[in-house]
Design an enzyme around this catalytic site. Sequence first.
Site, PDB file in Angstrom:
ATOM      1  N   ASP A  65     -22.690-111.863  20.701  1.00 36.92           N
ATOM      2  CA  ASP A  65     -23.553-111.133  21.636  1.00 36.92           C
ATOM      3  C   ASP A  65     -23.352-111.624  23.072  1.00 36.92           C
ATOM      4  OD1 ASP A  65     -25.037-108.987  20.879  1.00 36.92           O
ATOM      5  OD2 ASP A  65     -26.803-110.115  20.243  1.00 36.92           O
TER       6      ASP A  65
ATOM      7  N   LYS B 119     -26.375-102.679  12.175  1.00 35.15           N
ATOM      8  CA  LYS B 119     -25.268-103.623  12.391  1.00 35.15           C
ATOM      9  C   LYS B 119     -24.708-104.067  11.053  1.00 35.15           C
ATOM     10  CE  LYS B 119     -27.224-105.112  16.780  1.00 35.15           C
ATOM     11  NZ  LYS B 119     -28.022-106.083  17.523  1.00 35.15           N
TER      12      LYS B 119
ATOM     13  N   GLN C 113     -31.026-111.766  16.427  1.00 38.03           N
ATOM     14  CA  GLN C 113     -31.597-110.525  16.983  1.00 38.03           C
ATOM     15  C   GLN C 113     -32.800-110.844  17.874  1.00 38.03           C
ATOM     16  OE1 GLN C 113     -30.342-107.354  16.559  1.00 38.03           O
ATOM     17  NE2 GLN C 113     -31.906-106.631  17.981  1.00 38.03           N
TER      18      GLN C 113
END
Length: 291
Positions: free
Chosen positions: A125, A58, A102
């Site tokens: 996200d 990412k 994450q």
Amino acid sequence: LSRVARADIIDGAALAARVRERVAAEVSQLASRGGVAPGLATVLVGEDEASQVYVRRKREACEQVGIRSFDHDVAADVTPEELAELLSRLNGDEGVHGLLLQLPLPPELDQDEMTALISPRKDVDGLTPVNAGLLMHGRPGLVPCTPAGVIELLHHAGTELAGAHAVVLGRSILVGRPLAALLLGENATVTTCHSQTRDLAGVCRSADVLVAAVGSPKMVGADMVKEGATVIDVGINRTDEGLVGDVDFDAVSERARAITPVPGGVGPMTIAMLLAQTVAAARLPRPPAQG
Ligand SMILES: NC(=O)c1ccc[n+]([C@@H]2O[C@H](COP(=O)([O-])OP(=O)(O)OC[C@H]3O[C@@H](n4cnc5c(N)ncnc54)[C@H](OP(=O)(O)O)[C@@H]3O)[C@@H](O)[C@H]2O)c1
């Protein structure tokens, strides 16, 4: 007559490259108008190997399209208070437009509690309760990247969604549930299946669009697929024969109209959508100043 035709392979890598090009163009356009460079902060807690790989990809992808990457690697024994304080600082940082925590977190930390601390306008996200709620209501918000990528792949494959029966295998917060909501937003008739679904094969066989997000290698066989269906394979399973999806690709591609490969299907689109959402978040009007 034996059927010799095979399904079209939906090339996720090629589509992802196009999305990245579009994002790079938008980033330079924003900069040329004297605007800010979009920024994505990634927070990695602990040393989970798979997470390290995902986060590194990412971060690299950001650099490639001109998005500023703010990298925060945090020790596994961080306290909830310390992590909350970092997230709060990034929420308030004007250079950070997207904020990604994450997952999974080490077991000592409450994932839901920590995720909920992310400002919904930076939640690229799409995992905060606010964005999940907006999605359920069919209202605009930031949506999880993998399901967003699946919708892009379906459009790219020319799949008619309105009125189609879409079956989603899996009901996780990250993939199955938000994908079902997005498909409903596309006017599909949606069925969500899970480990307790009765006659799974029968339900799947009635799907015009079948999406597998289970985490079980090759569990979707040709007997579960309607002739002419579009099949999207979200699964990533490490096996002795390498990376395989949740779909038995060779068998199913003899029946489907179109199918995504693993790797090279949904995976590349997930990161491309993250970049796209970071730029979208950077374009959001500033919130009114708080007094
Ligand atoms: N390509 C990408 O970028 C990407 C992104 C995210 C995930 N993935 C991959 O996608 C897969 C799914 O991920 P996830 O996070 O959604 O997994 P997850 O949280 O483990 O959820 C799996 C879902 O599958 C259901 N399930 C399990 N066994 C089943 C069975 N035999 N029949 C029917 N349903 C069954 C489970 O049902 P219950 O709810 O009843 O337990 C659950 O809802 C994994 O392989 C993951 O690596 C790929």
